[in-house]
Design a protein around this motif. Structure first.
Motif, PDB file in Angstrom:
ATOM      1  N   UNK A 132       0.786  -1.229   0.000  1.00  0.00           N
ATOM      2  CA  UNK A 132       0.000   0.000   0.000  1.00  0.00           C
ATOM      3  C   UNK A 132       0.813   1.270   0.000  1.00  0.00           C
ATOM      4  N   UNK A 133       2.147   1.164   0.003  1.00  0.00           N
ATOM      5  CA  UNK A 133       2.985   2.371  -0.026  1.00  0.00           C
ATOM      6  C   UNK A 133       2.894   3.085  -1.371  1.00  0.00           C
ATOM      7  N   UNK A 134       2.664   2.309  -2.420  1.00  0.00           N
ATOM      8  CA  UNK A 134       2.462   2.859  -3.764  1.00  0.00           C
ATOM      9  C   UNK A 134       1.116   2.369  -4.253  1.00  0.00           C
ATOM     10  N   UNK A 135       0.308   3.274  -4.760  1.00  0.00           N
ATOM     11  CA  UNK A 135      -1.023   2.884  -5.223  1.00  0.00           C
ATOM     12  C   UNK A 135      -0.968   2.290  -6.624  1.00  0.00           C
ATOM     13  N   UNK A 136      -1.986   1.488  -6.912  1.00  0.00           N
ATOM     14  CA  UNK A 136      -2.104   0.932  -8.265  1.00  0.00           C
ATOM     15  C   UNK A 136      -2.275   2.056  -9.275  1.00  0.00           C
ATOM     16  N   UNK A 137      -2.962   3.117  -8.879  1.00  0.00           N
ATOM     17  CA  UNK A 137      -3.172   4.257  -9.769  1.00  0.00           C
ATOM     18  C   UNK A 137      -1.852   4.915 -10.162  1.00  0.00           C
ATOM     19  N   UNK A 138      -0.931   4.965  -9.200  1.00  0.00           N
ATOM     20  CA  UNK A 138       0.374   5.565  -9.499  1.00  0.00           C
ATOM     21  C   UNK A 138       1.136   4.712 -10.514  1.00  0.00           C
ATOM     22  N   UNK A 139       1.092   3.404 -10.354  1.00  0.00           N
ATOM     23  CA  UNK A 139       1.740   2.507 -11.309  1.00  0.00           C
ATOM     24  C   UNK A 139       1.093   2.652 -12.684  1.00  0.00           C
ATOM     25  N   UNK A 140      -0.231   2.713 -12.704  1.00  0.00           N
ATOM     26  CA  UNK A 140      -0.936   2.874 -13.980  1.00  0.00           C
ATOM     27  C   UNK A 140      -0.527   4.170 -14.675  1.00  0.00           C
ATOM     28  N   UNK A 141      -0.429   5.246 -13.887  1.00  0.00           N
ATOM     29  CA  UNK A 141      -0.066   6.540 -14.466  1.00  0.00           C
ATOM     30  C   UNK A 141       1.310   6.463 -15.126  1.00  0.00           C
ATOM     31  N   UNK A 142       2.279   5.881 -14.423  1.00  0.00           N
ATOM     32  CA  UNK A 142       3.625   5.779 -14.988  1.00  0.00           C
ATOM     33  C   UNK A 142       3.653   4.865 -16.207  1.00  0.00           C
ATOM     34  N   UNK A 143       2.921   3.756 -16.141  1.00  0.00           N
ATOM     35  CA  UNK A 143       2.884   2.835 -17.271  1.00  0.00           C
ATOM     36  C   UNK A 143       2.279   3.501 -18.506  1.00  0.00           C
ATOM     37  N   UNK A 144       1.191   4.235 -18.318  1.00  0.00           N
ATOM     38  CA  UNK A 144       0.565   4.948 -19.428  1.00  0.00           C
ATOM     39  C   UNK A 144       1.540   5.961 -20.013  1.00  0.00           C
ATOM     40  N   UNK A 145       2.274   6.649 -19.144  1.00  0.00           N
ATOM     41  CA  UNK A 145       3.230   7.653 -19.611  1.00  0.00           C
ATOM     42  C   UNK A 145       4.301   7.043 -20.517  1.00  0.00           C
TER      43      UNK A 145
END
Length: 771
Positions: A288-301
């Motif tokens: 939970x230190x990094x959200x799935x949304x944060x990973x998604x954002x970076x992956x999309x980028x």
């Protein structure tokens, strides 16, 4: 890669992310939506894939490993298989956005045909320190507005070829000394007004990726505070770059510049490995230190720019073994080099008239074995180098001199000996000691070499000092045999001397009608320049000029600012900065006048070493911090603020014709001035608009806010036009963290350089409609 790329094409009719009517961002989001966490993480760290770096490789979804490759001035790979272009600084000296676009498109074409998906360039940083070893890699020179205007077209050019551009280095990568530890301590206003605008230009060109730098950054800190690593700094990455500047692509680390799993701070991708953004990242998501949304954002980028340049619709199946240089690219490299050549001084000795009778003395080994590029990740080894001596001889109908014989042919090497010093050294990979010797022989600045057999590394050095035993090293000295010094075609003669014997050089110059002295200095990633001189060539110039005076022309290759203590003793001075592989033909065209020089200096040439009185606290730093106490007074802004006249000012560059300025008119947002060619031949002029803010704004006395390049026939007059906008009259407000228009009266200054203002007018910020 071939199989994976084909799977993309085969899946096109079925997969939702393959609908070309969707935007690149929508397509990236749809593709990421199909991925597992492990697959997303494959986009966020490095994989080799046979190139400088890579990422991706998701077989299930037909996502190949995307190839990243150096560098900002051409494809760095197998020697001789890509074009060694003029340095970014040379192309910038043309002050021509269209030249930047052509250069970008040609580089992008070579990267594409080498199978690369991302070009690790362009280099953008503003030249804060004259001795920075990487100034030649950066297209901004010392001015943020110049960089802003030039960054957009080169990015668009690269990406038009189906290759993602990479803006680097974010941010404050303004020195190589201690670059892996230094904290760059700079205030917020200076960041936005000096160091960020060029990156804004790249964003305006829809650049797909950024590279964060090795250094630390500390905003609004005192001289002794230590900041956070650039690649884990939320102020510069998350807030400034992504939120305030609106960057939509991804940020990768420089190679080895990732120090933590810093995705929350704004880093999207670790390069070249997976120490932090693989297993550790997955554990942080699961905890939970990094959200799935944060990973998604970076992956999309990471995928948005791939869709943007069309790599999913037209997979790139090329390989890096392809020889991608072409005759058209060699011609463009020559044109860019000649267009970026700056005529610093001319007392009428140039252009040369080859119809004769004419005796030309060519002096200096740089005429025969020239330095044409800097070192490091921005270096490209060409298939050929056009040397000035051969090109000058060809111009007057003389064949090339016989090739010099060196010890590479007789293999006079010393096994077990290492020239263990770092004097003027550079390092490249080589498959054998013979290749290492040939590489050394091809460089004018290489006297000896040491080849590390186990590592297959070729260390090329300016001397052979400190010989030490080392069983894994083979060393040699590149000994050239003398070559004929005189040759004539009817009544035109070319005399050549390496210049090692000053008396011989003086004798040649005394008997000649004109003397061309070729000198060079270079620099490389990894270290700053020791000084701004031409080394031993400076004393050679002085000795020859004492005898030959204004018959002497100096041609100086340099990776940035240069000291010219002999300038008043010679008749003409030219600099191509760092000219690339077609140097010889390009400089010959300028010397003989088929190309009228139109280049302008993108940075200041000082009168003396450390003329700006840079303290150790400013550079290279004290106790791990470099303090930007000069704030906005960078380059010519410092000279204007302190009323110091440099040797050659920012924007300076002469022509073989002359120009007059008249009728400066301000009409609302539009400024016009008439530029007339008052000479006898066609030429190009760059009209430059500088602005002086009201005193209460706290700005330097002048700053570039517009430029217009005009090409004029003899006797012709054209109107140069500048368009002002809100930003012209604005400063960065650190209270609102936004641009704010300054009220009051502004002085507009238009001229041929920052030191040659021809016409002025006043205007007020209120004439501009702003929100």
């Amino acid at each position: 890669t071939m199989r994976l790329s084909l799977s993309i094409a085969a899946a096109g009719a079925l997969d939702p992310w393959m609908d070309p009517s969707d935007t690149p961002m929508d397509r990236a989001q749809k593709l990421v939506g199909e991925m597992t966490l492990d697959e997303k993480i494959l986009l966020l760290h490095g994989q080799g894939c046979g190139y400088t770096g890579g990422y991706g490789g998701i077989d299930r979804l037909g996502v190949p490993c995307f190839h990243l490759n150096d560098g900002p001035q051409g494809f760095r790979g197998d020697a001789g298989t890509s074009t060694s272009w003029p340095a970014s600084l040379t192309v910038a000296a043309a002050w021509d956005p269209e030249a930047m676009r052509l250069w970008g498109a040609a580089m992008g074409d070579e990267f594409y045909r080498k199978g690369a998906h991302v070009q690790l360039g362009p280099g953008l940083c503003v030249a804060r320190i004259p001795r920075n070893g990487r100034n030649f890699e950066y297209l901004s020179g010392e001015d943020p507005y110049l960089g802003y205007v030039l960054a957009k077209p080169v990015v668009e050019g690269i990406q038009s070829a189906g290759v993602v551009a990479n803006a680097k280095h974010w941010v404050n990568n303004n020195q190589e000394t201690d670059r892996g530890t230094i904290s760059e301590n700079v205030d917020e206003r200076t960041q936005f007004e000096i160091y960020y605008p060029v990156f804004e230009g790249a964003i305006a060109g829809n650049v797909g990726s950024f590279m964060c730098s090795y250094n630390k950054v500390c905003q609004n800190c005192n001289a002794t505070e230590i900041g956070k690593w650039s690649c884990e700094n939320p102020d510069t990455l998350k807030v400034d770059l992504k939120e305030r500047l609106g960057f939509k692509g991804f940020v990768m680390s420089d190679w080895g510049a990732t120090h933590s799993t810093s995705i929350n701070e704004g880093l999207d991708q670790e390069q070249p490995g997976s120490d932090y953004m693989a297993a550790k990242l997955k554990a942080m998501v699961e905890s939970g230190e990094v959200t799935q949304e944060k990973v998604d954002d970076s992956a999309v980028r990471t995928l948005w720019p791939i869709f943007q340049v069309g790599l999913f619709d037209k997979p790139n199946n090329n390989t890096q073994s392809t020889n991608v240089t072409t005759e058209a690219h060699r011609q463009l490299a020559k044109d860019l080099s000649s267009q970026g050549t700056v005529l610093l001084k001319n007392d009428g000795v140039l252009p040369l008239k080859p119809e004769g009778p004419l005796n030309i003395a060519v002096i200096g080994s740089q005429a025969q074995l020239p330095v044409v590029h800097g070192g490091g990740s921005g270096e490209v080894i060409p298939s050929r180098v056009k040397d000035p001596l051969t090109s000058i001889r060809a111009w007057v109908g003389l064949p090339p001199l016989p090739a010099p014989i060196n010890n590479c042919s007789n293999k006079a090497y010393e096994t077990g000996v290492d020239f263990f010093n770092n004097d003027g050294q550079s390092e490249l990979d080589a498959t054998s000691v013979d290749e290492c010797c040939q590489m050394c022989s091809a460089r004018g600045d290489c006297v000896g070499f040491s080849y590390q057999t186990a590592r297959k590394q070729c260390w090329m050095k300016s001397d052979t000092k400190n010989r030490v035993p080392n069983s894994e090293v083979i060393s040699g000295v590149c000994k050239n045999t003398p070559v004929p010094g005189v040759d004539c075609n009817k009544d035109v003669c070319v005399h050549y001397s390496e210049g090692l014997d000053h008396a011989e050089a003086v004798a040649l110059a005394t008997a000649a009608d004109v003397t061309l002295i070729f000198g060079a200095t270079t620099s490389s990633e990894g270290s700053d320049r020791g000084d701004l001189t031409l080394g031993d060539t400076d004393s050679l110039i002085v000795d020859v000029a004492e005898a030959a005076g204004n018959k002497v022309v100096v041609i100086a290759v340099t990776p940035g600012a240069l000291l010219t203590p002999w300038r008043d003793q010679v008749g003409a001075v030219l600099t191509p900065l760092m000219p690339g592989q077609e140097y010889g033909d390009a400089i010959a065209e300028v010397l003989f006048g088929t190309v009228n020089p139109g280049g302008k200096l993108p940075l200041t040439f000082p009168n003396a070493a450390n003329e700006m009185e840079i303290t150790k606290e400013q550079w290279p730093g004290v106790a791990g911090a470099a303090f930007y106490s000069e704030k906005l007074e960078v380059g010519y802004r410092w000279y204007a603020a302190h009323d110091v006249k440099p040797a050659y000012p920012f924007g300076h560059g002469l022509s073989y014709t002359s120009f007059e300025y008249a009728n400066l008119v301000v009409s609302g947002r539009t400024v016009t001035v008439e530029v007339s060619n008052t000479g006898a031949r066609e030429g190009q002029e760059v009209a430059q608009l500088y602005v002086k803010f009201p005193a209460e704004a706290g700005e330097p006395p002048m700053q570039l806010k517009g430029f217009s390049k005009v090409e004029l026939k003899a006797g012709e007059t054209q109107t140069a036009t500048f368009t002002l906008d809100d930003r012209t009259f604005s400063i960065w407000d650190v209270t609102t963290h936004a641009w704010a228009v300054v009220p009051g009266t502004f002085q507009l200054m238009v001229g041929s350089s920052s030191g040659d203002i021809r016409v002025t007018a006043n205007t007020t910020s209120s004439v501009v409609a702003y929100v």
